[in-house]
Design a protein around this motif. Structure first.
Motif, PDB file in Angstrom:
ATOM      1  N   LEU A  18     -13.004 -10.313   4.761  1.00 52.77           N
ATOM      2  CA  LEU A  18     -13.053 -11.223   3.625  1.00 52.77           C
ATOM      3  C   LEU A  18     -11.788 -12.067   3.550  1.00 52.77           C
ATOM      4  O   LEU A  18     -10.689 -11.598   3.855  1.00 52.77           O
ATOM      5  N   LYS A  19     -11.937 -13.302   3.108  1.00 49.79           N
ATOM      6  CA  LYS A  19     -10.803 -14.164   2.818  1.00 49.79           C
ATOM      7  C   LYS A  19     -10.406 -13.959   1.359  1.00 49.79           C
ATOM      8  O   LYS A  19     -11.259 -13.653   0.519  1.00 49.79           O
ATOM      9  N   PRO A  20      -9.136 -14.134   1.024  1.00 48.77           N
ATOM     10  CA  PRO A  20      -8.710 -13.935  -0.367  1.00 48.77           C
ATOM     11  C   PRO A  20      -9.544 -14.725  -1.374  1.00 48.77           C
ATOM     12  O   PRO A  20      -9.878 -14.210  -2.453  1.00 48.77           O
ATOM     13  N   GLU A  21      -9.900 -15.943  -1.030  1.00 46.23           N
ATOM     14  CA  GLU A  21     -10.639 -16.783  -1.979  1.00 46.23           C
ATOM     15  C   GLU A  21     -12.084 -16.322  -2.192  1.00 46.23           C
ATOM     16  O   GLU A  21     -12.776 -16.819  -3.088  1.00 46.23           O
ATOM     17  N   GLU A  22     -12.563 -15.369  -1.392  1.00 46.58           N
ATOM     18  CA  GLU A  22     -13.910 -14.842  -1.588  1.00 46.58           C
ATOM     19  C   GLU A  22     -13.964 -13.772  -2.676  1.00 46.58           C
ATOM     20  O   GLU A  22     -15.048 -13.420  -3.133  1.00 46.58           O
ATOM     21  N   ILE A  40      -0.799  -8.716  -6.742  1.00 40.82           N
ATOM     22  CA  ILE A  40      -1.955  -9.623  -6.692  1.00 40.82           C
ATOM     23  C   ILE A  40      -1.496 -11.042  -6.350  1.00 40.82           C
ATOM     24  O   ILE A  40      -2.119 -11.748  -5.547  1.00 40.82           O
ATOM     25  N   LYS A  41      -0.389 -11.463  -6.936  1.00 43.99           N
ATOM     26  CA  LYS A  41       0.151 -12.801  -6.623  1.00 43.99           C
ATOM     27  C   LYS A  41       0.580 -12.901  -5.163  1.00 43.99           C
ATOM     28  O   LYS A  41       0.384 -13.931  -4.515  1.00 43.99           O
ATOM     29  N   GLU A  62      -2.093 -18.833  -4.898  1.00 42.52           N
ATOM     30  CA  GLU A  62      -2.638 -19.673  -5.975  1.00 42.52           C
ATOM     31  C   GLU A  62      -4.006 -19.179  -6.460  1.00 42.52           C
ATOM     32  O   GLU A  62      -4.368 -19.363  -7.618  1.00 42.52           O
ATOM     33  N   HIS A  63      -4.756 -18.545  -5.557  1.00 43.01           N
ATOM     34  CA  HIS A  63      -6.074 -18.028  -5.959  1.00 43.01           C
ATOM     35  C   HIS A  63      -5.945 -16.907  -6.989  1.00 43.01           C
ATOM     36  O   HIS A  63      -6.915 -16.619  -7.702  1.00 43.01           O
ATOM     37  N   ALA A  64      -4.777 -16.288  -7.088  1.00 47.19           N
ATOM     38  CA  ALA A  64      -4.568 -15.227  -8.071  1.00 47.19           C
ATOM     39  C   ALA A  64      -4.890 -15.714  -9.479  1.00 47.19           C
ATOM     40  O   ALA A  64      -5.390 -14.946 -10.317  1.00 47.19           O
ATOM     41  N   TYR A  65      -4.625 -16.987  -9.751  1.00 45.32           N
ATOM     42  CA  TYR A  65      -4.858 -17.531 -11.085  1.00 45.32           C
ATOM     43  C   TYR A  65      -6.320 -17.938 -11.306  1.00 45.32           C
ATOM     44  O   TYR A  65      -6.707 -18.277 -12.424  1.00 45.32           O
ATOM     45  N   LYS A  66      -7.112 -17.907 -10.236  1.00 43.55           N
ATOM     46  CA  LYS A  66      -8.537 -18.210 -10.352  1.00 43.55           C
ATOM     47  C   LYS A  66      -9.388 -16.951 -10.431  1.00 43.55           C
ATOM     48  O   LYS A  66     -10.594 -17.016 -10.660  1.00 43.55           O
ATOM     49  N   LEU A  67      -8.759 -15.815 -10.198  1.00 43.09           N
ATOM     50  CA  LEU A  67      -9.452 -14.526 -10.247  1.00 43.09           C
ATOM     51  C   LEU A  67      -9.673 -14.076 -11.677  1.00 43.09           C
ATOM     52  O   LEU A  67      -8.916 -14.417 -12.584  1.00 43.09           O
ATOM     53  N   ASP A 120       0.954 -12.795 -16.094  1.00 41.12           N
ATOM     54  CA  ASP A 120       0.388 -14.071 -16.528  1.00 41.12           C
ATOM     55  C   ASP A 120      -0.910 -14.443 -15.827  1.00 41.12           C
ATOM     56  O   ASP A 120      -1.242 -15.627 -15.691  1.00 41.12           O
ATOM     57  N   LEU A 121      -1.662 -13.440 -15.389  1.00 44.84           N
ATOM     58  CA  LEU A 121      -2.957 -13.712 -14.764  1.00 44.84           C
ATOM     59  C   LEU A 121      -4.067 -13.700 -15.807  1.00 44.84           C
ATOM     60  O   LEU A 121      -3.834 -13.426 -16.992  1.00 44.84           O
ATOM     61  N   ASN A 122      -5.292 -13.971 -15.356  1.00 42.10           N
ATOM     62  CA  ASN A 122      -6.448 -13.916 -16.260  1.00 42.10           C
ATOM     63  C   ASN A 122      -6.961 -12.484 -16.295  1.00 42.10           C
ATOM     64  O   ASN A 122      -7.721 -12.065 -15.417  1.00 42.10           O
ATOM     65  N   TYR A 123      -6.556 -11.740 -17.308  1.00 39.46           N
ATOM     66  CA  TYR A 123      -6.936 -10.330 -17.424  1.00 39.46           C
ATOM     67  C   TYR A 123      -8.252 -10.144 -18.185  1.00 39.46           C
ATOM     68  O   TYR A 123      -8.536  -9.053 -18.649  1.00 39.46           O
ATOM     69  N   THR A 124      -9.035 -11.214 -18.302  1.00 41.10           N
ATOM     70  CA  THR A 124     -10.323 -11.171 -19.008  1.00 41.10           C
ATOM     71  C   THR A 124     -10.115 -10.565 -20.395  1.00 41.10           C
ATOM     72  O   THR A 124     -10.651  -9.513 -20.737  1.00 41.10           O
ATOM     73  N   PRO A 125      -9.296 -11.215 -21.226  1.00 40.17           N
ATOM     74  CA  PRO A 125      -8.873 -10.613 -22.485  1.00 40.17           C
ATOM     75  C   PRO A 125      -9.991 -10.429 -23.508  1.00 40.17           C
ATOM     76  O   PRO A 125     -10.674 -11.390 -23.872  1.00 40.17           O
TER      77      PRO A 125
END
Length: 413
Positions: A292-296, A318-319, A324-329, A376-381
Motif C-alpha cells: 500500500l502507498k501512504p495515500e491509500e 503518523i506525520k 502531508e497526507h497525515a492531515y488528510k487522514l 494537530d491531526l484530524n482525530y475525528t472529534p
C-alpha cells in the motif's frame, strides 16, 4: 504469498456484548466507562473502569467450565464463538487439524492470583486452589478456546503488554501464509481489573484519576487536558482464512488482512521512543508488506491511550510516515469510549478497524474538547464521520518498547 482474508468478527467489551451492539454504540460515541465495581477500591485508589456489563458466560460455556475458568478466558470463549458464528465457520473432524488459535493476553487473571496469594499467606498453602496456576496464566484463553471449539492447529499466546492482541493477529497471518494453518481464531482478551493492577499503574501515574464523578469524561485521547488512561476489560476476535479455502467454502469475505509491521524501540521500558520512531517504523513496514502507498490509507485506529507521551509520539509517528497526507487522514482512538483494554486492545481495535472499512463509518474520539497544538491531526472529534475507505491501519504499542501496526484493505477477488 498466500492471501489472507477476514471472514468473521466477535467482540465483548465495555460498550456491548456482541458485534452489533458494540459497533452501534461506538459509532454513536457512547462511552462504556463507569464506576469501578469489580472490587472495593481503597482510599486514594482510582475508582473508574471500562467494565463489561451483564455478561453471561453460561451462554457460551457450561457451568462447570465457567467455574473452572477465569473471566478473561470466559470473555475470549464468548468472542471466539461469536466470531465463528459470524463467519458461518464450522470446525469438524475433517478440518480441525488445520484450524489454529492465537489469542494474546497481556496480564492474565491478576486478581485471581492476588486472591490466592492472600489465601496462602492468611489461611495456609493447603487452602490454595489446585486451579491457581492454570487459572491465571495467559495462554489459557487460547487453550480453552481450542478445547471449546475443537480447533487443533497451532495454539499460541502472545504476551507483549498492550500490543498482545495485535501481535497475535499478526502471528496468525504468518501461520496461514506459511501453510501451517488454513484458518486462525485470533485476537486478544483481558480482565485484570484488580487492586494490584490499580495500585501498580496508579503508582506509575499512568491512570486517569480525574472525572471520578463523571467517568465518561475521563478517557480523552489527544485532548490537551488528558491525564492518563482508564483500565478496561474485554475480548476481540477475528477469523482469518486462507483465501482459497474461504472461497471454496463460499465464505462471506469482509476484507483482506494485507500485512503488518512490528518494531522495537530499544529505548525505555515504559516510555515510547522520541517522536514515535519505533511506531513509525511499524507503520512503514505495514504499508510495505501490504503493498500500500501512504495515500491509500484513509483511517488509522490509533493506540491513543490518553496519556501525554503516547498521544504526542503517535501523532509525530503518523506525520513521519504520511507527511502531508497525515492531515488528510481520519484518526481516532476508540479507547475514548472503551478505556484501555491492555492485552485485549489490539483485538478489539482490529474489529473496529475492519468494521470501519466495511461500513465506511469512522468512529469518533470522544471528549476531544481542548485542542493540543502539538497534536494537530484530524482525530475525528466527538462525532463519527462517513468516508470512502479502501485501506486502514490499526496501531498497538506496549511496554517494553514493542510496536505493531495491522493493515486491512478492501477485498478484490
Amino acid at each position: 504469498m498466500k492471501r489472507v482474508v477476514v471472514t468473521g468478527l466477535g467482540i465483548v467489551c465495555p460498550v456491548g456484548n456482541n458485534l452489533e451492539e458494540c459497533w452501534d454504540n461506538i459509532i454513536a460515541g457512547k462511552s462504556g466507562i463507569g464506576k469501578l465495581t469489580m472490587f472495593e477500591p481503597p482510599e486514594n485508589c482510582v475508582t473508574i473502569a471500562g467494565q463489561v456489563k451483564n455478561f453471561e458466560p453460561t451462554k457460551y460455556m457450561n457451568e462447570k467450565e465457567v467455574k473452572r475458568n477465569q473471566r478473561f478466558v470466559q470473555l475470549a470463549v464468548a468472542a471466539a464463538k461469536m466470531a465463528l458464528e459470524n463467519a458461518k465457520f464450522e470446525i469438524t473432524p475433517e478440518n480441525q487439524n488445520h484450524i489454529g488459535v492465537s489469542i494474546g493476553v497481556g496480564i492474565g487473571a491478576l486478581g485471581y492470583l492476588e486472591d490466592q496469594s492472600f489465601i496462602a499467606r492468611t489461611k495456609g498453602i493447603r487452602r490454595v486452589s489446585p486451579f491457581t496456576i492454570p487459572g491465571f496464566i495467559g495462554n489459557m484463553a487460547a487453550g480453552v478456546v481450542s478445547s471449546e471449539t475443537g480447533a487443533k492447529g497451532p495454539n499460541v499466546c502472545m504476551a507483549t503488554a498492550c500490543s498482545s492482541g495485535a501481535h497475535s493477529i499478526a502471528d496468525a497471518l504468518m501461520y496461514i501464509q506459511t501453510g501451517r494453518a488454513k484458518a486462525m481464531i485470533c485476537g486478544g482478551a483481558e480482565s485484570a481489573l484488580s487492586l494490584i493492577a490499580y495500585a501498580g499503574f496508579g503508582q506509575m501515574k499512568a491512570l486517569c484519576s480525574a472525572h471520578s464523578d463523571e467517568p465518561v469524561k475521563a478517557s480523552r485521547p489527544f485532548d490537551k487536558e488528558r491525564s492518563g488512561f482508564v483500565m478496561g476489560e474485554g475480548s476481540g476476535i477475528l477469523i482469518l482464512e486462507d483465501y482459497d479455502s474461504a472461497k471454496a467454502r463460499g465464505a462471506n469475505i469482509i476484507c483482506e488482512f494485507a500485512g503488518f509491521g512490528a518494531s522495537g524501540d530499544a529505548f525505555h521500558f515504559t516510555s515510547p521512543a522520541p517522536e514515535g520512531e519505533g511506531g513509525a517504523r511499524a507503520m512503514q513496514q505495514a504499508l510495505h508488506t501490504a503493498g500500500l502507498k501512504p495515500e491509500e490509507i484513509g483511517y488509522i485506529n490509533a493506540h491513543g491511550t490518553s496519556t501525554e507521551l503516547n498521544d504526542l509520539c503517535e501523532t509525530q509517528a503518523i506525520k513521519t510516515v504520511f507527511k502531508e497526507h497525515a492531515y488528510k487522514l481520519n484518526v481516532s482512538s476508540t479507547k475514548s469510549m472503551t478505556g484501555h483494554l491492555l492485552g485485549a486492545a489490539g483485538g478489539i481495535e482490529a474489529v473496529f478497524s475492519v468494521m470501519a472499512l466495511k461500513t465506511g463509518m469512522i468512529p469518533p474520539t470522544i471528549n476531544y474538547e481542548n485542542p493540543d497544538e502539538q497534536c494537530d491531526l484530524n482525530y475525528t472529534p466527538n462525532k463519527s464521520e462517513q468516508r470512502q475507505l479502501n485501506a486502514v491501519l490499526s496501531n498497538s504499542f506496549g511496554f517494553g518498547g514493542t510496536n505493531v501496526s495491522l493493515a486491512f484493505k478492501k477485498f478484490i477477488p
